[in-house]
Design a protein around this motif. Structure first.
Motif, mmCIF file in Angstrom:
data_model
loop_
_atom_site.group_PDB
_atom_site.id
_atom_site.type_symbol
_atom_site.label_atom_id
_atom_site.label_comp_id
_atom_site.label_asym_id
_atom_site.label_seq_id
_atom_site.Cartn_x
_atom_site.Cartn_y
_atom_site.Cartn_z
ATOM 1 N N CYS A 140 -8.161 5.933 1.643
ATOM 2 C CA CYS A 140 -7.473 4.802 1.009
ATOM 3 C C CYS A 140 -8.447 3.642 0.801
ATOM 4 O O CYS A 140 -9.125 3.208 1.734
ATOM 5 C CB CYS A 140 -6.300 4.355 1.879
ATOM 6 N N HIS A 195 -2.457 5.947 1.334
ATOM 7 C CA HIS A 195 -3.289 7.124 1.090
ATOM 8 C C HIS A 195 -4.332 6.926 0.005
ATOM 9 O O HIS A 195 -5.450 7.424 0.129
ATOM 10 C CB HIS A 195 -2.410 8.327 0.732
ATOM 11 N N TYR A 196 -3.971 6.231 -1.066
ATOM 12 C CA TYR A 196 -4.891 6.079 -2.184
ATOM 13 C C TYR A 196 -5.355 4.632 -2.361
ATOM 14 O O TYR A 196 -6.547 4.376 -2.501
ATOM 15 C CB TYR A 196 -4.242 6.573 -3.479
ATOM 16 N N THR A 215 0.811 -1.215 0.000
ATOM 17 C CA THR A 215 0.000 0.000 0.000
ATOM 18 C C THR A 215 0.847 1.267 0.000
ATOM 19 O O THR A 215 2.001 1.258 0.420
ATOM 20 C CB THR A 215 -0.942 0.014 1.223
ATOM 21 N N CYS A 272 -4.667 0.310 -1.336
ATOM 22 C CA CYS A 272 -4.063 -0.780 -0.579
ATOM 23 C C CYS A 272 -4.465 -2.070 -1.273
ATOM 24 O O CYS A 272 -5.653 -2.385 -1.374
ATOM 25 C CB CYS A 272 -4.573 -0.783 0.856
ATOM 26 N N LEU A 324 -4.754 2.609 7.459
ATOM 27 C CA LEU A 324 -4.745 3.356 6.202
ATOM 28 C C LEU A 324 -5.307 4.747 6.381
ATOM 29 O O LEU A 324 -6.065 4.999 7.324
ATOM 30 C CB LEU A 324 -5.567 2.605 5.149
#
Length: 138
Positions: free
Chosen positions: A102, A67-68, A64, A70, A98
């Motif tokens: 995310c 942030h965006y 991951t 995983c 996360l």
């Protein structure tokens, strides 16, 4: 039964392979390729493991950016510990690590497809996989 959950603590190759085999996921993972398994563990940047005493009974192994996206590469629970909520707990603990925006992305094993829908995951028709023995065509 007292279970503990550990984040990014050492899991040996042997423990991971034993869990993959005991969960049923071993048939879809390269459990006979120790170098690959070691690489899978060493290059994951988020591992949540469930332990019963010193026995590994569950794992959520992810790659991951926190942030965006995983990619939850492996969610495995020992067959003797399934249907107790371990998989759900492992996913919740993963999500807690996360960022708030995310998303979790995974490829479901055929038998687990309906499980993820019940948890709130949505199916995505545009997933593509290039197998290990294939090369990108010119």
């Amino acid at each position: 039964m007292k279970l503990s959950y550990r984040v990014n603590e050492y899991v040996s190759c042997e423990q991971f392979i034993a869990l993959l085999n005991a969960s049923g996921l071993g048939e879809r993972r390269p459990v006979d390729d120790k170098q690959c398994i070691e690489g899978m563990l060493n290059n994951s940047n988020l591992i949540i493991a469930a332990w019963h005493d010193e026995q590994l009974v569950g794992i959520a192994r992810s790659v991951t950016d926190f942030h965006y996206a995983c990619y939850l590469s492996d969610l495995a629970v020992h067959k003797n510990y399934q249907h107790l909520g371990l998989g759900k707990t492992l996913q919740n603990l993963t999500q807690q690590k996360l960022g708030p925006n995310c998303k979790i992305i995974l490829l479901a094993a055929p038998d687990a497809n309906s499980y993820y829908q019940k948890l709130g995951f949505t199916s995505h028709p545009r997933c593509w996989v290039l197998e290990r023995n294939k090369r990108i065509k010119e």
